[in-house]
Design a protein around this motif. Structure first.
Motif, mmCIF file in Angstrom:
data_model
loop_
_atom_site.group_PDB
_atom_site.id
_atom_site.type_symbol
_atom_site.label_atom_id
_atom_site.label_comp_id
_atom_site.label_asym_id
_atom_site.label_seq_id
_atom_site.Cartn_x
_atom_site.Cartn_y
_atom_site.Cartn_z
ATOM 1 N N ILE A 197 0.872 -1.204 0.004
ATOM 2 C CA ILE A 197 -0.011 0.102 -0.196
ATOM 3 C C ILE A 197 0.879 1.180 -0.022
ATOM 4 N N ASP A 198 1.671 1.619 0.989
ATOM 5 C CA ASP A 198 2.415 2.339 1.243
ATOM 6 C C ASP A 198 3.336 2.904 0.251
ATOM 7 N N LEU A 199 4.265 1.814 -0.003
ATOM 8 C CA LEU A 199 5.159 1.852 -1.029
ATOM 9 C C LEU A 199 4.605 1.552 -2.656
ATOM 10 N N TYR A 200 4.353 0.494 -2.787
ATOM 11 C CA TYR A 200 4.092 0.012 -4.147
ATOM 12 C C TYR A 200 2.802 0.528 -4.732
ATOM 13 N N GLY A 201 1.762 0.690 -3.803
ATOM 14 C CA GLY A 201 0.585 1.558 -4.299
ATOM 15 C C GLY A 201 0.762 2.898 -4.577
ATOM 16 N N ALA A 202 1.643 3.553 -3.898
ATOM 17 C CA ALA A 202 1.857 5.087 -4.221
ATOM 18 C C ALA A 202 2.477 5.025 -5.416
ATOM 19 N N MET B 236 1.008 14.158 -2.262
ATOM 20 C CA MET B 236 1.464 12.899 -1.525
ATOM 21 C C MET B 236 1.503 13.512 0.142
ATOM 22 N N VAL B 237 0.524 12.553 0.826
ATOM 23 C CA VAL B 237 0.881 12.659 2.228
ATOM 24 C C VAL B 237 2.037 11.587 2.705
ATOM 25 N N SER B 238 2.951 12.184 3.095
ATOM 26 C CA SER B 238 4.178 11.396 3.804
ATOM 27 C C SER B 238 4.079 11.460 5.065
ATOM 28 N N ALA B 239 5.200 11.612 5.728
ATOM 29 C CA ALA B 239 5.589 11.666 7.265
ATOM 30 C C ALA B 239 6.791 12.233 7.751
ATOM 31 N N LEU B 240 6.646 13.050 8.615
ATOM 32 C CA LEU B 240 7.682 13.815 9.267
ATOM 33 C C LEU B 240 9.039 12.888 9.476
ATOM 34 N N ARG B 241 10.010 13.130 9.278
ATOM 35 C CA ARG B 241 11.527 12.323 9.501
ATOM 36 C C ARG B 241 11.437 11.187 8.573
ATOM 37 N N ALA B 242 10.636 10.961 7.476
ATOM 38 C CA ALA B 242 10.561 9.851 6.672
ATOM 39 C C ALA B 242 12.092 9.750 5.967
ATOM 40 N N GLU B 243 12.554 10.822 6.054
ATOM 41 C CA GLU B 243 13.928 10.939 5.030
ATOM 42 C C GLU B 243 15.047 10.144 6.112
ATOM 43 N N ASP B 244 14.779 9.993 7.359
ATOM 44 C CA ASP B 244 15.672 8.860 7.945
ATOM 45 C C ASP B 244 15.106 7.736 8.765
ATOM 46 N N PRO B 245 14.415 6.843 8.091
ATOM 47 C CA PRO B 245 13.843 5.691 8.845
ATOM 48 C C PRO B 245 14.362 4.785 9.873
ATOM 49 N N GLN B 246 15.842 5.057 9.748
ATOM 50 C CA GLN B 246 16.449 4.227 10.900
ATOM 51 C C GLN B 246 16.465 4.982 12.291
ATOM 52 N N ALA B 247 16.098 6.327 12.112
ATOM 53 C CA ALA B 247 15.922 6.839 13.303
ATOM 54 C C ALA B 247 14.548 6.781 13.979
ATOM 55 N N LYS C 48 9.234 -0.339 15.177
ATOM 56 C CA LYS C 48 8.074 -0.942 14.601
ATOM 57 C C LYS C 48 7.625 0.039 13.313
ATOM 58 N N LEU C 49 8.117 1.228 13.361
ATOM 59 C CA LEU C 49 7.637 2.210 12.224
ATOM 60 C C LEU C 49 8.597 2.453 11.465
ATOM 61 N N ARG C 50 9.705 1.823 11.420
ATOM 62 C CA ARG C 50 10.935 1.771 10.312
ATOM 63 C C ARG C 50 10.377 1.286 8.849
ATOM 64 N N PRO C 51 9.580 0.049 8.642
ATOM 65 C CA PRO C 51 9.081 -0.203 7.408
ATOM 66 C C PRO C 51 8.275 0.938 6.616
ATOM 67 N N TYR C 52 7.466 1.385 7.804
ATOM 68 C CA TYR C 52 6.571 2.465 7.126
ATOM 69 C C TYR C 52 7.265 3.629 6.818
ATOM 70 N N MET C 53 8.357 4.225 7.562
ATOM 71 C CA MET C 53 9.044 5.243 7.065
ATOM 72 C C MET C 53 9.911 5.083 5.822
ATOM 73 N N ALA C 54 10.391 3.803 5.920
ATOM 74 C CA ALA C 54 11.013 3.635 4.372
ATOM 75 C C ALA C 54 10.379 3.506 3.240
ATOM 76 N N ALA C 55 9.185 2.765 3.331
ATOM 77 C CA ALA C 55 8.183 3.082 2.379
ATOM 78 C C ALA C 55 7.796 4.360 1.981
ATOM 79 N N LYS C 56 7.600 5.428 2.974
ATOM 80 C CA LYS C 56 7.106 6.842 2.517
ATOM 81 C C LYS C 56 8.320 7.460 2.093
ATOM 82 N N LEU C 57 9.544 7.099 2.531
ATOM 83 C CA LEU C 57 10.580 7.783 1.848
ATOM 84 C C LEU C 57 10.872 7.385 0.521
#
Length: 210
Positions: free
Chosen positions: A84-89, A106-117, A121-130
């Motif tokens: 959804i968040d990656l391939y769907g987008a 596009m609705v992304s997420a704050l700090r999506a540019e650094d998923p490791q931070a 549990k949110l890292r896959p989501y942030m990586a997809a948004k990035l």
């Protein structure tokens, strides 16, 4: 000048659709299941049934802008985040490019540019948004990206901030304020190639997203 709202049945999507309808902004709400339609029909909002995991290309008919506010949700696994968040987008961006869509919000997420931070549990989501953000920026489609902070269910204030410096480090924003910000962006049709952070704050939305 109709905006296709992908993720219309989500918490932000519904609030945006209602605001857009009240403001007279032409939209088409993309929903996954016909059972979701009555809520929109009762408010006079046009719908189209289509699934991000299937063929959703017909939903683009008659639209010249896309608002992508879909999300797999906090209770699904990394597999749905990818779909959804990656391939769907990415597929939505490709369709927008193929159909000559005028702009993609596009609705992304704050700090999506650094998923490791992010919390683990949110890292896959942030990586997809990035990855989705990068893909959109590299496409031929004019774009705007909104990066909200941690979402809350507080009521709308219409007052926001565009950086953590403005808030003293507070990283939250109400879904209602996000919906209002999206309405502002959708109405500002000449705004392209811009990326905005969004938090609850003290500035009027129009000023913060100028």
């Amino acid at each position: 000048m109709t905006t296709l709202v992908i993720g219309a049945n989500g918490q932000i999507g519904r609030q945006f659709c209602e605001l857009a309808q009240q403001a007279g902004v032409p939209i088409k709400a993309m929903i996954r299941d016909a059972a979701q339609a009555p809520w929109f029909e009762q408010r006079g909002i046009a719908t189209v049934v289509a699934d991000l995991e299937g063929d959703f290309s017909p939903a683009f008919e008659g639209c010249d802008e896309v608002l992508f506010t879909a999300g797999s949700g906090p209770h699904t696994g990394a597999d749905k985040t990818l779909l959804i968040d990656l391939y769907g987008a990415m597929r939505a961006v490709d369709l927008a490019a193929a159909r000559g869509i005028g702009r993609f919000v596009m609705v992304s997420a704050l700090r999506a540019e650094d998923p490791q931070a992010a919390p683990e549990k949110l890292r896959p989501y942030m990586a997809a948004k990035l990855a989705a953000d990068v893909y959109l920026k590299a496409s031929t489609v004019p774009w705007v990206i909104l990066k909200p902070g941690r979402l809350t269910d507080e009521p709308a204030t219409g007052r926001v901030a565009a950086s953590l410096e403005e808030t003293g480090g507070e990283n939250t924003v109400s879904r209602a304020n996000v919906a209002q910000a999206l309405l502002h962006l959708v109405q500002a049709r000449d705004l392209v190639g811009r990326e905005f952070r969004l938090l609850d704050g003290e500035r009027p939305i129009g000023e913060a997203l100028a």
